[in-house]
Design a protein around this motif. Structure first.
Motif, PDB file in Angstrom:
ATOM      1  N   HIS A  33     -43.538  81.417 -26.914  1.00 52.79           N
ATOM      2  CA  HIS A  33     -44.651  82.113 -27.572  1.00 52.79           C
ATOM      3  C   HIS A  33     -45.284  83.149 -26.651  1.00 52.79           C
ATOM      4  CE1 HIS A  33     -44.459  79.410 -30.947  1.00 52.79           C
ATOM      5  NE2 HIS A  33     -44.624  78.357 -30.178  1.00 52.79           N
ATOM      6  N   SER A  34     -45.696  82.724 -25.467  1.00 56.59           N
ATOM      7  CA  SER A  34     -46.389  83.650 -24.564  1.00 56.59           C
ATOM      8  C   SER A  34     -45.448  84.754 -24.079  1.00 56.59           C
ATOM      9  CB  SER A  34     -46.992  82.897 -23.374  1.00 56.59           C
ATOM     10  OG  SER A  34     -46.022  82.154 -22.680  1.00 56.59           O
ATOM     11  N   GLY A  35     -44.180  84.423 -23.863  1.00 56.66           N
ATOM     12  CA  GLY A  35     -43.220  85.424 -23.429  1.00 56.66           C
ATOM     13  C   GLY A  35     -42.974  86.494 -24.479  1.00 56.66           C
ATOM     14  N   THR A  36     -42.822  86.073 -25.718  1.00 55.47           N
ATOM     15  CA  THR A  36     -42.590  87.025 -26.814  1.00 55.47           C
ATOM     16  C   THR A  36     -43.762  87.980 -26.975  1.00 55.47           C
ATOM     17  OG1 THR A  36     -41.181  85.461 -28.005  1.00 55.47           O
ATOM     18  CG2 THR A  36     -42.167  87.240 -29.292  1.00 55.47           C
ATOM     19  N   ILE A  37     -44.978  87.448 -26.959  1.00 58.78           N
ATOM     20  CA  ILE A  37     -46.159  88.283 -27.121  1.00 58.78           C
ATOM     21  C   ILE A  37     -46.352  89.190 -25.910  1.00 58.78           C
ATOM     22  CG2 ILE A  37     -48.651  88.305 -27.482  1.00 58.78           C
ATOM     23  CD1 ILE A  37     -46.933  87.322 -29.867  1.00 58.78           C
ATOM     24  N   ALA A  38     -46.114  88.677 -24.717  1.00 58.42           N
ATOM     25  CA  ALA A  38     -46.256  89.495 -23.505  1.00 58.42           C
ATOM     26  C   ALA A  38     -45.320  90.705 -23.554  1.00 58.42           C
ATOM     27  CB  ALA A  38     -45.973  88.662 -22.263  1.00 58.42           C
ATOM     28  N   ARG A  39     -44.126  90.507 -24.089  1.00 58.12           N
ATOM     29  CA  ARG A  39     -43.182  91.636 -24.196  1.00 58.12           C
ATOM     30  C   ARG A  39     -43.622  92.617 -25.281  1.00 58.12           C
ATOM     31  NH1 ARG A  39     -40.073  87.013 -23.262  1.00 58.12           N
ATOM     32  NH2 ARG A  39     -39.177  87.076 -21.166  1.00 58.12           N
ATOM     33  N   LYS A  40     -44.132  92.118 -26.383  1.00 58.68           N
ATOM     34  CA  LYS A  40     -44.610  93.011 -27.445  1.00 58.68           C
ATOM     35  C   LYS A  40     -45.778  93.865 -26.965  1.00 58.68           C
ATOM     36  CE  LYS A  40     -43.143  90.354 -31.499  1.00 58.68           C
ATOM     37  NZ  LYS A  40     -43.564  89.629 -32.728  1.00 58.68           N
ATOM     38  N   LEU A  41     -46.586  93.297 -26.077  1.00 60.67           N
ATOM     39  CA  LEU A  41     -47.745  94.022 -25.547  1.00 60.67           C
ATOM     40  C   LEU A  41     -47.413  94.793 -24.273  1.00 60.67           C
ATOM     41  CD1 LEU A  41     -50.496  91.292 -26.087  1.00 60.67           C
ATOM     42  CD2 LEU A  41     -50.069  93.327 -27.481  1.00 60.67           C
ATOM     43  N   LYS A  42     -46.129  94.789 -23.899  1.00 61.84           N
ATOM     44  CA  LYS A  42     -45.634  95.522 -22.732  1.00 61.84           C
ATOM     45  C   LYS A  42     -46.254  95.033 -21.414  1.00 61.84           C
ATOM     46  CE  LYS A  42     -44.651  99.637 -25.503  1.00 61.84           C
ATOM     47  NZ  LYS A  42     -43.306  99.136 -25.853  1.00 61.84           N
ATOM     48  N   LEU A  43     -46.562  93.745 -21.385  1.00 61.21           N
ATOM     49  CA  LEU A  43     -47.021  93.114 -20.152  1.00 61.21           C
ATOM     50  C   LEU A  43     -45.844  92.571 -19.351  1.00 61.21           C
ATOM     51  CD1 LEU A  43     -49.998  91.052 -21.605  1.00 61.21           C
ATOM     52  CD2 LEU A  43     -50.164  93.125 -20.218  1.00 61.21           C
ATOM     53  N   LEU A  44     -44.705  92.473 -20.002  1.00 60.01           N
ATOM     54  CA  LEU A  44     -43.529  91.842 -19.405  1.00 60.01           C
ATOM     55  C   LEU A  44     -42.287  92.587 -19.860  1.00 60.01           C
ATOM     56  CD1 LEU A  44     -42.439  89.431 -17.755  1.00 60.01           C
ATOM     57  CD2 LEU A  44     -42.497  88.068 -19.857  1.00 60.01           C
ATOM     58  N   LYS A  45     -41.496  93.011 -18.890  1.00 65.14           N
ATOM     59  CA  LYS A  45     -40.252  93.712 -19.197  1.00 65.14           C
ATOM     60  C   LYS A  45     -39.040  92.789 -19.119  1.00 65.14           C
ATOM     61  CE  LYS A  45     -41.829  98.235 -17.529  1.00 65.14           C
ATOM     62  NZ  LYS A  45     -41.590  99.328 -16.544  1.00 65.14           N
ATOM     63  N   ARG A  46     -39.093  91.835 -18.204  1.00 67.47           N
ATOM     64  CA  ARG A  46     -37.947  90.957 -18.004  1.00 67.47           C
ATOM     65  C   ARG A  46     -37.666  90.159 -19.277  1.00 67.47           C
ATOM     66  NH1 ARG A  46     -34.744  89.393 -14.004  1.00 67.47           N
ATOM     67  NH2 ARG A  46     -33.913  87.278 -13.968  1.00 67.47           N
TER      68      ARG A  46
ATOM     69  N   LEU B 291     -52.186  84.836 -25.392  1.00 65.71           N
ATOM     70  CA  LEU B 291     -50.751  85.011 -25.627  1.00 65.71           C
ATOM     71  C   LEU B 291     -50.191  83.874 -26.467  1.00 65.71           C
ATOM     72  CD1 LEU B 291     -49.637  86.184 -22.047  1.00 65.71           C
ATOM     73  CD2 LEU B 291     -50.125  87.607 -24.047  1.00 65.71           C
ATOM     74  N   PHE B 292     -50.555  82.639 -26.129  1.00 69.73           N
ATOM     75  CA  PHE B 292     -50.055  81.497 -26.892  1.00 69.73           C
ATOM     76  C   PHE B 292     -50.605  81.520 -28.317  1.00 69.73           C
ATOM     77  CE2 PHE B 292     -50.323  77.142 -28.482  1.00 69.73           C
ATOM     78  CZ  PHE B 292     -49.005  76.729 -28.326  1.00 69.73           C
ATOM     79  N   GLY B 293     -51.899  81.799 -28.463  1.00 66.52           N
ATOM     80  CA  GLY B 293     -52.504  81.812 -29.791  1.00 66.52           C
ATOM     81  C   GLY B 293     -51.902  82.873 -30.690  1.00 66.52           C
ATOM     82  N   LEU B 294     -51.692  84.057 -30.140  1.00 63.43           N
ATOM     83  CA  LEU B 294     -51.085  85.136 -30.924  1.00 63.43           C
ATOM     84  C   LEU B 294     -49.680  84.765 -31.378  1.00 63.43           C
ATOM     85  CD1 LEU B 294     -52.265  88.190 -28.793  1.00 63.43           C
ATOM     86  CD2 LEU B 294     -52.764  87.851 -31.223  1.00 63.43           C
ATOM     87  N   GLY B 295     -48.949  84.061 -30.528  1.00 63.81           N
ATOM     88  CA  GLY B 295     -47.584  83.685 -30.872  1.00 63.81           C
ATOM     89  C   GLY B 295     -47.477  82.464 -31.749  1.00 63.81           C
TER      90      GLY B 295
END
Length: 254
Positions: free
Chosen positions: A202-215, A245-249
């Protein structure tokens, strides 16, 4: 979205989910049954260890762990002996079974009898900017007693590029100072500024959508990358944004 706008958005979402009502559906409700520091630590560590899969199943089995320990985790761990092993019969959560639980109880007993408890072990090896070395050293100590190799997979090691989601979540519970009352903040020897986000699907998917995470992988390198991004928003309390991040996902399917 500009950085200031993104931070405002994340702050709003974190405030929405970092509320006592969050406890009702989260495994953190298990350690919230206790007031004694050591009971909170042990109940929190064990339920965090089995915190993967269906959340209802995690909570059900977390309650079963409390039943096994007579709802006195610290006392049960300190006085645990071979004659108590029948209490563990049949316990299983996915791949974590009674054999693993038996070892975990013995290892916790060793830590509380000989190493001044979980907080002392983690704080001893924390650096000024990370708890990941402390997780690595904790795992070495935790598995220093005779054990079956199978049990080692239930404690992750960041030095093997693991995201160590469950143990980072446990550390968030123990360390983060939370005025809302979700996280406990009972470990005063470790700064919340060096916590890492419990990175999951959940947090990884949202972080990538928000461009906080590229990996692309949710691994140890991704945790480091996300740490830098979240600390740029809030250097003292970066894992506050885990709630966002978790809540959004998990809840909003953002």
């Amino acid at each position: 979205m500009k950085k200031a706008e993104l931070q405002e958005f994340l702050d709003e979402k974190a405030a929405l989910y970092n509320q006592p009502k969050f406890i009702e559906s989260d495994p953190i409700q298990i350690p919230h049954r206790f007031e004694k520091k050591e009971d909170i630590e042990i109940a929190g560590f064990l339920v965090a260890t089995i915190a993967w899969g269906n959340r209802k199943s995690i909570i059900t089995n977390g309650n079963r762990l409390l039943d096994i320990m007579g709802h006195s985790p610290h006392d049960f761990v300190l006085h645990f002996s071979e004659e108590h092993t029948s209490k563990l019969d049949g316990f299983v959560h996915r791949t974590f079974n009674e054999t693993d639980l038996l070892y975990f109880l013995k290892a916790l007993q060793h830590i509380y009898r000989n190493h001044n408890g979980l907080e002392a072990v983690f704080s001893k090896h924390a650096t000024k900017d990370s708890l990941q070395p402390a997780i690595h050293e904790f795992k070495k100590l935790f598995f220093s007693l005779p054990h079956l190799p199978r049990s080692q997979k239930h404690v992750s090691d960041p030095y093997k590029n693991s995201a160590a989601k469950r143990i980072n979540m446990f550390l968030r519970w123990m360390v983060r100072k939370d005025t809302a009352g979700v996280d406990f903040g009972i470990w005063d020897t470790i700064s919340p500024s060096i916590l890492s986000c419990p990175l999951d699907v959940h947090s990884g998917t949202i972080a990538r959508k928000l461009k906080l995470l590229k990996r692309k992988q949710n691994d140890g390198k991704a945790v480091t990358e996300l740490d830098l991004a979240l600390r740029s928003f809030n250097a003292f309390d970066p894992v506050l944004y885990d709630f966002a991040l978790f809540g959004l996902g998990a809840f909003e399917k953002f």
